[in-house]
Scaffold this active site. Structure first.
Site, PDB file in Angstrom:
ATOM      1  N   ASP A   1       0.851  -1.182   0.000  1.00  0.00           N
ATOM      2  CA  ASP A   1       0.000   0.000   0.000  1.00  0.00           C
ATOM      3  C   ASP A   1       0.887   1.232   0.000  1.00  0.00           C
ATOM      4  O   ASP A   1       2.008   1.211   0.521  1.00  0.00           O
ATOM      5  CB  ASP A   1      -0.962   0.007   1.188  1.00  0.00           C
ATOM      6  CG  ASP A   1      -0.258   0.039   2.535  1.00  0.00           C
ATOM      7  OD1 ASP A   1       0.070   1.143   3.009  1.00  0.00           O
ATOM      8  OD2 ASP A   1      -0.037  -1.041   3.110  1.00  0.00           O
TER       9      ASP A   1
ATOM     10  N   ASP B   1      -9.715   2.551   5.899  1.00  0.00           N
ATOM     11  CA  ASP B   1      -8.621   2.462   6.861  1.00  0.00           C
ATOM     12  C   ASP B   1      -9.104   3.087   8.165  1.00  0.00           C
ATOM     13  O   ASP B   1      -9.176   4.306   8.288  1.00  0.00           O
ATOM     14  CB  ASP B   1      -7.407   3.207   6.296  1.00  0.00           C
ATOM     15  CG  ASP B   1      -6.203   3.198   7.230  1.00  0.00           C
ATOM     16  OD1 ASP B   1      -6.309   2.642   8.340  1.00  0.00           O
ATOM     17  OD2 ASP B   1      -5.158   3.750   6.841  1.00  0.00           O
TER      18      ASP B   1
ATOM     19  N   GLU C   1      -8.344   3.085  12.157  1.00  0.00           N
ATOM     20  CA  GLU C   1      -7.292   2.697  13.108  1.00  0.00           C
ATOM     21  C   GLU C   1      -7.022   3.840  14.069  1.00  0.00           C
ATOM     22  O   GLU C   1      -7.795   4.786  14.156  1.00  0.00           O
ATOM     23  CB  GLU C   1      -6.026   2.318  12.343  1.00  0.00           C
ATOM     24  CG  GLU C   1      -5.521   3.441  11.418  1.00  0.00           C
ATOM     25  CD  GLU C   1      -4.180   3.126  10.792  1.00  0.00           C
ATOM     26  OE1 GLU C   1      -3.204   3.008  11.554  1.00  0.00           O
ATOM     27  OE2 GLU C   1      -4.118   3.006   9.548  1.00  0.00           O
TER      28      GLU C   1
END
Length: 278
Positions: free
Chosen positions: A77, A166, A168
């Site tokens: 990524d 994403d 987190e």
């Protein structure tokens, strides 16, 4: 400070009788303000977040995969931190898929997105894009729309993976973005529901098990719908978040030789193609 009737400033009695006390008090005041200043200096600029930014800090960095997993397919990524990526070098090293950061919140787009997204495709990779979530700034649905409108869409060309959320640790403040576990689950649900409404695909969810347990109460709400991309920098993916019986992707290191973040797709190349095809 107290003021005389004449208008002159009157110093506290301690400082008038013991001048050195003023120096001591000033030093103590500076001492107690330093941690706040240091914390502010350590906070990264908005938009600079990338996948796994807090994984090593919170979960540690262990060894690399032991090699005893079933057939897996290597991927990476990228974000603006990587600049213009040497995609041919990665392809020749065995990397067959890539996810590129497209957006963050509703205030940031990756200035290297075109080079990274199109460049990976042009060398033959299957590629997708990801959105770095900031649940404290706008709603999940609003961010899903921003993502789709700025590179996060999906096309049935056999080479485009569904977009990834994403979600987190918050690099800009409180780990859970000031949300309760129920509030976080609701925010994620709003995002993935809107993403599916716009694209017809279930978004991949990228997270770390420890964050998921802390900030969603280890919710099992998404395990049957959204592919899991788990982050754990160690020899195996470890415990998975609740609801998922297996991972689709596993980010196993942020210390790759060319592009730092490397991941394993949990299957052979034909299964990766199947995910792209939907």
């Amino acid at each position: 400070m107290p003021v005389h009737r004449s208008g002159t400033v009157r110093r506290p009695r301690l400082i008038r009788h013991f001048p050195a006390a003023g120096v001591i008090l000033a030093a103590l005041s500076l001492l107690f303000t330093l941690p706040t200043a240091a914390q502010a200096a350590d906070t990264p600029a908005r938009g600079s977040a990338s996948m796994g930014m807090g994984v090593a800090e919170h979960d540690g960095q262990g060894g690399l995969p032991t090699g005893d997993q079933a057939t897996q397919t290597e991927g990476v990524d990228t974000s603006s931190h990587n600049g213009n990526v040497a995609w041919s070098t990665l392809w020749n090293s065995g990397v067959k898929w890539a996810y590129v950061k497209a957006t963050e919140g509703t205030y940031y787009t990756n200035p290297y997105f075109a080079q990274q997204y199109n460049g990976s495709y042009n060398v033959g990779m299957i590629r997708g894009s990801y959105h770095f979530a900031t649940p404290d700034t706008t709603s999940g649905a609003t961010q899903a729309n921003y993502f789709v409108d700025h590179g996060g869409g999906w096309s049935a060309d056999g080479r485009t993976l569904p977009g990834a959320l994403d979600i987190e640790w918050n690099p800009y403040g409180a780990a859970c973005y000031g949300k309760t576990a129920a509030g976080m689950v609701s925010w994620i649900r709003d995002f993935v529901n809107q993403y599916k409404a716009r694209t017809g695909r279930d978004a991949v969810i990228y997270t770390a098990t420890s964050w998921w347990q802390q900030c969603t109460g280890n919710s099992s709400a998404f395990g049957t719908t959204n592919p899991l991309w788990v982050a754990r920098y160690n020899t195996d993916p470890g415990e998975l978040p609740a609801g998922w019986l297996y991972y689709t992707m596993w980010q196993y290191t942020s210390s790759g030789p060319t592009v730092g973040d490397h991941s394993k797709f949990n299957g052979a190349y034909d299964r990766l193609q199947a995910l792209a095809n939907g």
